[in-house]
Design an enzyme around this catalytic site. Structure first.
Site, mmCIF file in Angstrom:
data_model
loop_
_atom_site.group_PDB
_atom_site.id
_atom_site.type_symbol
_atom_site.label_atom_id
_atom_site.label_comp_id
_atom_site.label_asym_id
_atom_site.label_seq_id
_atom_site.Cartn_x
_atom_site.Cartn_y
_atom_site.Cartn_z
ATOM 1 N N ASP A 110 8.373 -1.283 1.221
ATOM 2 C CA ASP A 110 9.793 -1.507 0.936
ATOM 3 C C ASP A 110 10.543 -2.108 2.109
ATOM 4 O O ASP A 110 11.731 -1.851 2.304
ATOM 5 C CB ASP A 110 10.483 -0.195 0.504
ATOM 6 C CG ASP A 110 9.812 0.397 -0.716
ATOM 7 O OD1 ASP A 110 9.566 -0.377 -1.650
ATOM 8 O OD2 ASP A 110 9.514 1.597 -0.713
ATOM 9 N N GLN A 167 3.083 -2.887 -0.359
ATOM 10 C CA GLN A 167 3.173 -1.648 0.440
ATOM 11 C C GLN A 167 3.271 -2.003 1.937
ATOM 12 O O GLN A 167 3.719 -3.088 2.253
ATOM 13 C CB GLN A 167 1.984 -0.719 0.154
ATOM 14 C CG GLN A 167 2.000 -0.110 -1.242
ATOM 15 C CD GLN A 167 1.288 -0.946 -2.287
ATOM 16 O OE1 GLN A 167 0.287 -1.564 -2.014
ATOM 17 N NE2 GLN A 167 1.805 -0.959 -3.482
ATOM 18 N N GLY A 209 6.827 -2.688 -5.916
ATOM 19 C CA GLY A 209 8.031 -3.175 -6.569
ATOM 20 C C GLY A 209 8.738 -4.112 -5.614
ATOM 21 O O GLY A 209 9.194 -3.699 -4.559
ATOM 22 N N HIS A 210 8.760 -5.385 -5.942
ATOM 23 C CA HIS A 210 9.418 -6.373 -5.085
ATOM 24 C C HIS A 210 10.677 -6.865 -5.783
ATOM 25 O O HIS A 210 10.627 -7.351 -6.897
ATOM 26 C CB HIS A 210 8.477 -7.551 -4.799
ATOM 27 C CG HIS A 210 7.354 -7.182 -3.875
ATOM 28 N ND1 HIS A 210 6.247 -7.964 -3.695
ATOM 29 C CD2 HIS A 210 7.193 -6.106 -3.070
ATOM 30 C CE1 HIS A 210 5.440 -7.382 -2.818
ATOM 31 N NE2 HIS A 210 5.985 -6.257 -2.428
ATOM 32 N N LYS A 238 9.878 -7.217 1.619
ATOM 33 C CA LYS A 238 8.900 -8.321 1.590
ATOM 34 C C LYS A 238 9.206 -9.325 0.489
ATOM 35 O O LYS A 238 9.068 -10.520 0.689
ATOM 36 C CB LYS A 238 7.483 -7.763 1.392
ATOM 37 C CG LYS A 238 7.003 -6.924 2.563
ATOM 38 C CD LYS A 238 5.598 -6.395 2.322
ATOM 39 C CE LYS A 238 5.506 -5.405 1.173
ATOM 40 N NZ LYS A 238 6.215 -4.137 1.424
HETATM 41 P P1 IMP Z 1 0.190 5.251 -4.958
HETATM 42 O O1 IMP Z 1 0.041 3.912 -4.359
HETATM 43 O O2 IMP Z 1 0.944 5.251 -6.246
HETATM 44 O O3 IMP Z 1 -1.124 5.971 -5.061
HETATM 45 O O4 IMP Z 1 1.094 6.142 -3.966
HETATM 46 C C1 IMP Z 1 0.641 6.523 -2.682
HETATM 47 C C2 IMP Z 1 1.770 6.497 -1.682
HETATM 48 O O5 IMP Z 1 2.163 5.163 -1.459
HETATM 49 C C3 IMP Z 1 3.035 7.228 -2.135
HETATM 50 O O6 IMP Z 1 3.659 7.777 -0.986
HETATM 51 C C4 IMP Z 1 3.898 6.119 -2.700
HETATM 52 O O7 IMP Z 1 5.262 6.439 -2.670
HETATM 53 C C5 IMP Z 1 3.546 5.007 -1.744
HETATM 54 N N1 IMP Z 1 3.736 3.660 -2.316
HETATM 55 C C6 IMP Z 1 2.929 3.028 -3.187
HETATM 56 N N2 IMP Z 1 3.399 1.810 -3.476
HETATM 57 C C7 IMP Z 1 4.510 1.653 -2.757
HETATM 58 C C8 IMP Z 1 5.429 0.566 -2.594
HETATM 59 O O8 IMP Z 1 5.293 -0.509 -3.168
HETATM 60 N N3 IMP Z 1 6.468 0.790 -1.745
HETATM 61 C C9 IMP Z 1 6.611 1.949 -1.061
HETATM 62 N N4 IMP Z 1 5.773 2.979 -1.173
HETATM 63 C C10 IMP Z 1 4.728 2.834 -2.013
HETATM 64 MG MG MG Z 2 9.001 -1.924 -2.918
#
Ligand code: IMP
Ligand code: MG
Length: 422
Positions: free
Chosen positions: A13, A223, A40-41, A16
């Site tokens: 977040d 991420q 989520g972009h 990007k």
């Molecule tokens: P997962 O990717 O859904 O397995 O989540 C694992 C960890 O990564 C959690 O703390 C999520 O909140 C974090 N996470 C996954 N995708 C994103 C993203 O796009 N932005 C921020 N945090 C993310």
């Molecule tokens: Mg995001």
């Protein structure tokens, strides 16, 4: 522009999506290489807001080829919805989107297992997005995953799905969850497979053809560095390599063809989900949330917030080989009187210049702060470096220097034009 890898230098977040959108102007091809629809972009164009989960943000510009690479895990029903949603907003999607045939498929049992495992973990939960990302990558590593090439092949698909569902339904039942109906999953996924078939191709060959033509490729990271499966705050991470190396394995473009790595970081720090965040501060969180900022694009969760952590970004500069930095959300600090920047950690008397790998220790780390005078002037209208208040320029230079890479972009708001190129 040459081949550029863009990564998040913090916990995701970092903004990007917007920086990718800006850099895409000079790229021919944009590639996603890891993660799934956990990402989520958000990109704002004029009055319209676009939230992308799987499709590269490059889709919002005409004449750009967008690729979902082999390293991504794809929820095909989610992807169909995303394509149709963008089309409804007037975005043209056809031959400008290509999906790797070797990308793995996310199934409902992955999502269900993701949720069940979080429940089992209780207070040790990761705080996942519940999109099934961990279990899908788990199946990939265990060599029992299904790929896009299977999804678009009706004969193979039915049989393979049946076998996977049999095993996973046993697991779900043992966990006290409802088993899934083969008929229903099959119908849903076959429909998505038919819809997606024209987009599915050998993207490795396609990317190498593009390079032979002299095309410039932008590798869009999802991420951030501290959510990297190997280099993040394990186990509080996502299940893919979010660092620069992931762009190579997730696309089939070799390391020596990469020219530049850009790290995106906020002027402060945020994190969604559980796990240590040494600079976390209620003061800055309350301020940002009151401004309506820092709510997740995928799950709507309020993000945890803290001061800028240069121990973290220095590590990011190291593992990603950051050449350039893009600093976003500078305007988030416009009203702050005294801005803190973490320059090292300490536990008792012991000082840490690098984050300890043991998350228990990291959780105990207290930040050692340097303080900067706030500029207390709106920066959102700045378009050039010299439009920024002197104190804001000083702050940007300081955090870039502490990180150890060159400041190349500063962003002062969500719009394309709220971008300062140095
Ligand atoms: P997962 O990717 O859904 O397995 O989540 C694992 C960890 O990564 C959690 O703390 C999520 O909140 C974090 N996470 C996954 N995708 C994103 C993203 O796009 N932005 C921020 N945090 C993310
Ligand atoms: Mg995001």
């Amino acid at each position: 522009m040459a081949n550029t890898i863009l990564v998040g230098a913090q916990w995701g977040d970092e903004g990007k999506g917007k920086i990718i959108d800006v850099l895409t102007e000079r790229a021919d091809v944009v590639v996603r290489t890891q993660g799934g629809n956990n990402a989520g972009h958000t990109v704002f164009l004029g009055q319209k807001k676009y939230v992308l989960h799987l499709i590269p943000s490059g889709i919002l510009r005409r004449q750009k080829l967008c690729v979902i690479g082999n390293g991504v895990v794809i929820d095909p029903v989610g992807l169909v919805n995303e394509i149709q949603g963008l089309q409804k907003l007037g975005v043209k999607i056809g031959r400008n989107l290509v999906v790797s045939e070797t990308a793995h498929v996310v199934f409902p049992y992955h999502r269900e297992l993701d949720a069940q495992r979080e429940v089992l973990k209780g207070k040790h939960k990761i705080g996942t997005t519940k999109r099934g990302i961990g279990p899908a990558y788990g199946d990939k590593a265990a060599r029992v995953g299904l790929r896009m090439i299977d999804l678009v092949n009706p004969e193979q698909f039915a049989e393979k799905l049946q076998r996977r569902l049999k095993e996973n339904n046993e697991v779900l039942k043992a966990l006290g969850a409802r088993p899934l109906s083969l008929k229903q999953v099959h119908a849903e996924y076959r429909a998505a497979g038919d819809f997606l078939k024209p987009f599915v191709a050998n993207t490795v060959v396609l990317l190498h053809d593009a390079m032979r033509r002299g095309d410039d490729i932008l590798f869009e990271g999802a991420q951030g560095t501290f959510l990297d499966l190997d280099h993040g705050t394990y186990p509080y991470v996502t299940s893919s390599n979010t660092t620069a190396g992931g762009a190579c394995t997730g696309s089939g473009v070799p390391p020596h063809r990469m020219d530049r790595v850009v790290g995106v970081m906020k002027a402060y720090t945020t994190r969604v989900g559980e796990g240590p965040l040494p600079t976390e501060s209620a003061e800055i969180a309350d301020m940002l949330h009151a401004m309506g900022r820092e709510f997740g694009a995928t799950t709507g969760r309020a993000r945890r917030c803290g001061w800028f952590d240069s121990v973290a970004t220095r590590h990011a500069a190291m593992v990603n080989g950051l050449d350039d930095l893009a600093v976003t959300n500078l305007d988030g600090l416009d009203t702050v009187e005294t801005i803190k920047v973490c320059i090292a950690y300490r536990i008792g008397r012991k000082r840490y210049d690098y984050a300890p790998n043991d998350v228990q220790l990291l959780a105990q780390c207290e930040p050692i702060y340097a303080e900067f005078d706030g500029w207390r002037t709106p920066t959102t209208k700045a378009r050039k470096w010299k439009d920024l208040p002197a104190k804001a320029r000083m702050y940007l230079k300081a955090i870039a220097e502490l990180t150890g890479a060159k400041l190349a972009i500063a962003s002062v708001g969500p719009a394309r034009e709220q971008t300062i190129l140095l």
